[in-house]
Design a protein around this motif. Sequence first.
Motif, PDB file in Angstrom:
ATOM      1  N   SER A   2       0.733  -1.049  -0.016  1.00 56.17           N
ATOM      2  CA  SER A   2       0.187  -0.189  -0.176  1.00 56.17           C
ATOM      3  C   SER A   2       0.622   1.342   0.075  1.00 56.17           C
ATOM      4  N   ARG A   3       0.306   2.268  -0.688  1.00 58.32           N
ATOM      5  CA  ARG A   3       0.749   3.356  -0.764  1.00 58.32           C
ATOM      6  C   ARG A   3       0.335   4.509  -0.062  1.00 58.32           C
ATOM      7  N   ILE A   4       0.712   5.582   0.230  1.00 50.54           N
ATOM      8  CA  ILE A   4      -0.055   6.995   0.996  1.00 50.54           C
ATOM      9  C   ILE A   4       0.212   7.678   0.019  1.00 50.54           C
ATOM     10  N   LEU A   5      -0.596   8.472  -0.810  1.00 51.20           N
ATOM     11  CA  LEU A   5      -0.698   9.371  -2.195  1.00 51.20           C
ATOM     12  C   LEU A   5      -1.144  10.331  -2.718  1.00 51.20           C
ATOM     13  N   ALA A   6      -0.230  12.006  -2.515  1.00 51.34           N
ATOM     14  CA  ALA A   6      -1.811  13.674  -2.065  1.00 51.34           C
ATOM     15  C   ALA A   6      -1.654  13.608  -3.302  1.00 51.34           C
ATOM     16  N   ILE A   7      -2.251  14.066  -3.830  1.00 53.02           N
ATOM     17  CA  ILE A   7      -2.388  14.106  -5.016  1.00 53.02           C
ATOM     18  C   ILE A   7      -2.769  16.169  -5.275  1.00 53.02           C
ATOM     19  N   GLY A   8      -2.505  16.448  -5.795  1.00 57.94           N
ATOM     20  CA  GLY A   8      -2.330  17.793  -5.861  1.00 57.94           C
ATOM     21  C   GLY A   8      -3.399  18.426  -6.671  1.00 57.94           C
ATOM     22  N   ASP A   9      -3.951  20.086  -7.476  1.00 57.35           N
ATOM     23  CA  ASP A   9      -4.938  20.686  -7.826  1.00 57.35           C
ATOM     24  C   ASP A   9      -5.337  19.624  -8.924  1.00 57.35           C
ATOM     25  N   ILE A  10      -6.367  20.308  -9.041  1.00 55.79           N
ATOM     26  CA  ILE A  10      -7.584  19.351 -10.040  1.00 55.79           C
ATOM     27  C   ILE A  10      -8.237  20.653 -11.039  1.00 55.79           C
ATOM     28  N   HIS A  11      -9.025  20.740 -10.621  1.00 51.34           N
ATOM     29  CA  HIS A  11      -8.902  22.151 -11.777  1.00 51.34           C
ATOM     30  C   HIS A  11     -10.357  21.767 -12.338  1.00 51.34           C
ATOM     31  N   GLY A  12     -10.707  20.785 -12.646  1.00 55.83           N
ATOM     32  CA  GLY A  12     -11.992  20.007 -13.626  1.00 55.83           C
ATOM     33  C   GLY A  12     -11.914  19.765 -14.560  1.00 55.83           C
ATOM     34  N   GLY A  13     -10.299  18.899 -14.737  1.00 54.72           N
ATOM     35  CA  GLY A  13      -8.866  18.236 -15.882  1.00 54.72           C
ATOM     36  C   GLY A  13      -9.046  16.646 -15.704  1.00 54.72           C
ATOM     37  N   LEU A  14     -10.477  16.726 -15.124  1.00 58.49           N
ATOM     38  CA  LEU A  14     -10.958  15.087 -15.343  1.00 58.49           C
ATOM     39  C   LEU A  14     -10.316  14.310 -16.165  1.00 58.49           C
ATOM     40  N   ARG A  15     -10.226  14.026 -17.184  1.00 61.01           N
ATOM     41  CA  ARG A  15      -9.099  13.551 -18.229  1.00 61.01           C
ATOM     42  C   ARG A  15      -7.640  13.430 -17.983  1.00 61.01           C
ATOM     43  N   ALA A  16      -6.771  14.630 -17.238  1.00 61.87           N
ATOM     44  CA  ALA A  16      -5.588  14.289 -16.566  1.00 61.87           C
ATOM     45  C   ALA A  16      -5.722  13.580 -15.473  1.00 61.87           C
ATOM     46  N   LEU A  17      -7.190  13.334 -14.539  1.00 60.51           N
ATOM     47  CA  LEU A  17      -6.927  13.137 -13.362  1.00 60.51           C
ATOM     48  C   LEU A  17      -7.271  11.630 -13.735  1.00 60.51           C
ATOM     49  N   VAL A  18      -8.013  11.019 -14.743  1.00 57.60           N
ATOM     50  CA  VAL A  18      -7.780   9.967 -14.894  1.00 57.60           C
ATOM     51  C   VAL A  18      -7.137   8.792 -15.513  1.00 57.60           C
ATOM     52  N   GLN A  19      -6.000   9.554 -16.503  1.00 57.27           N
ATOM     53  CA  GLN A  19      -4.769   9.835 -16.802  1.00 57.27           C
ATOM     54  C   GLN A  19      -3.953   9.472 -15.697  1.00 57.27           C
ATOM     55  N   LEU A  20      -3.720  10.113 -15.285  1.00 58.98           N
ATOM     56  CA  LEU A  20      -3.380  10.459 -13.404  1.00 58.98           C
ATOM     57  C   LEU A  20      -3.060   8.863 -12.603  1.00 58.98           C
ATOM     58  N   MET A  21      -3.999   8.536 -12.529  1.00 54.93           N
ATOM     59  CA  MET A  21      -4.738   7.452 -11.477  1.00 54.93           C
ATOM     60  C   MET A  21      -4.244   5.710 -12.747  1.00 54.93           C
ATOM     61  N   GLU A  22      -4.576   6.200 -14.097  1.00 59.82           N
ATOM     62  CA  GLU A  22      -4.159   4.949 -14.592  1.00 59.82           C
ATOM     63  C   GLU A  22      -2.249   4.783 -14.508  1.00 59.82           C
ATOM     64  N   ARG A  23      -2.025   6.369 -14.884  1.00 62.62           N
ATOM     65  CA  ARG A  23      -0.188   5.631 -14.760  1.00 62.62           C
ATOM     66  C   ARG A  23      -0.188   5.726 -13.313  1.00 62.62           C
ATOM     67  N   LYS A 223       8.591   9.226  -2.008  1.00 63.57           N
ATOM     68  CA  LYS A 223       8.918  10.708  -2.521  1.00 63.57           C
ATOM     69  C   LYS A 223       8.235  10.378  -4.516  1.00 63.57           C
ATOM     70  N   GLU A 224       8.169   9.257  -4.391  1.00 65.48           N
ATOM     71  CA  GLU A 224       7.837   8.849  -5.826  1.00 65.48           C
ATOM     72  C   GLU A 224       6.966  10.226  -6.905  1.00 65.48           C
ATOM     73  N   VAL A 225       7.546  10.819  -7.952  1.00 67.99           N
ATOM     74  CA  VAL A 225       6.607  11.789  -8.408  1.00 67.99           C
ATOM     75  C   VAL A 225       5.617  11.143  -9.185  1.00 67.99           C
ATOM     76  N   ILE A 226       4.541  10.982  -9.884  1.00 61.29           N
ATOM     77  CA  ILE A 226       3.807  10.787 -11.624  1.00 61.29           C
ATOM     78  C   ILE A 226       2.791  11.986 -11.459  1.00 61.29           C
ATOM     79  N   GLN A 227       2.416  12.080 -13.050  1.00 56.81           N
ATOM     80  CA  GLN A 227       1.897  13.457 -13.383  1.00 56.81           C
ATOM     81  C   GLN A 227       1.427  12.588 -14.479  1.00 56.81           C
ATOM     82  N   SER A 228       0.189  13.713 -14.979  1.00 54.98           N
ATOM     83  CA  SER A 228      -0.337  13.378 -16.159  1.00 54.98           C
ATOM     84  C   SER A 228       0.438  14.160 -17.294  1.00 54.98           C
ATOM     85  N   ASP A 229      -0.371  14.665 -18.402  1.00 52.41           N
ATOM     86  CA  ASP A 229      -0.103  14.943 -19.877  1.00 52.41           C
ATOM     87  C   ASP A 229      -0.367  16.500 -19.132  1.00 52.41           C
TER      88      ASP A 229
END
Length: 242
Positions: A2-23, A223-229
């Motif tokens: 299991s991991r503890i993941l902190a996710i930053g500001d989204i501002h309505g960008g669902l497509r990027a959020l879904v991509q991030l969750m997949e990555r 401290k691994e970082v993962i990002q959307s496009d």
Amino acid sequence: MSRILAIGDIHGGLRALVQLMERAEITPEDRLIFLGDYVDGWSDSANVVSYLIELAKQNTCIFLRGNHDDLTHRWLKSGELNDKWLQHGGQSSIDAYRQFSDKQKEEHITFFEQMLNYYIDKENRLFVHAGFSNLKGPEQEYTPTPLYWDRTLWEMVLSIDPNLKKGDTKYPKRLELFEEIYIGHTPVTRIGKTKPFHSANVWNIDTGAAFKGKISLIDVNSKEVIQSDPVWELYPEEEGRN
């Protein structure tokens, strides 16, 4: 594992959020701590909230309240309008809710009402959207407003001597209260960064999704970082919004 993941500001960008969750290859074992500002920006604000409601049925999620979430909640619940909110993304949320039924809106109002103003984990790490100003900690704020509006915490850590350590007489008292502090609210793109950036023991995970940046998450242990496009690239039909 299991991991503890902190996710930053989204501002309505669902497509990027879904991509991030997949990555990030999210699993039900992961604990997800969302730092707020789910709405106001790209056209999917209402859809982001629906997505998060469903996500929480499968995953352990902690949703913190951002300033934009507070303003959108006020509008949904009472029709309250704020001119500055309308100028800074509020109109996009109003537009996004036009196709939503009263029942759906009520479900979203409940979601907004159940958000936390801050969260402290068992390792004494603080998660908060913006910051806090009370030297005794966020629980001592006279009003919750600084927790989702304050920028002084971030401004302070950017200006302090990097050689200062905990215990030094000049080390800021606010920083000594917690092992680490995770925030969003102020895009790190303003200081020329594209990934989550830290100064002292404060990590800022807002990488400018509302503008030309990405949505980011960080594994708070490794401290691994993962990002959307960049979010704007996923909404080419809204290219002129910025």
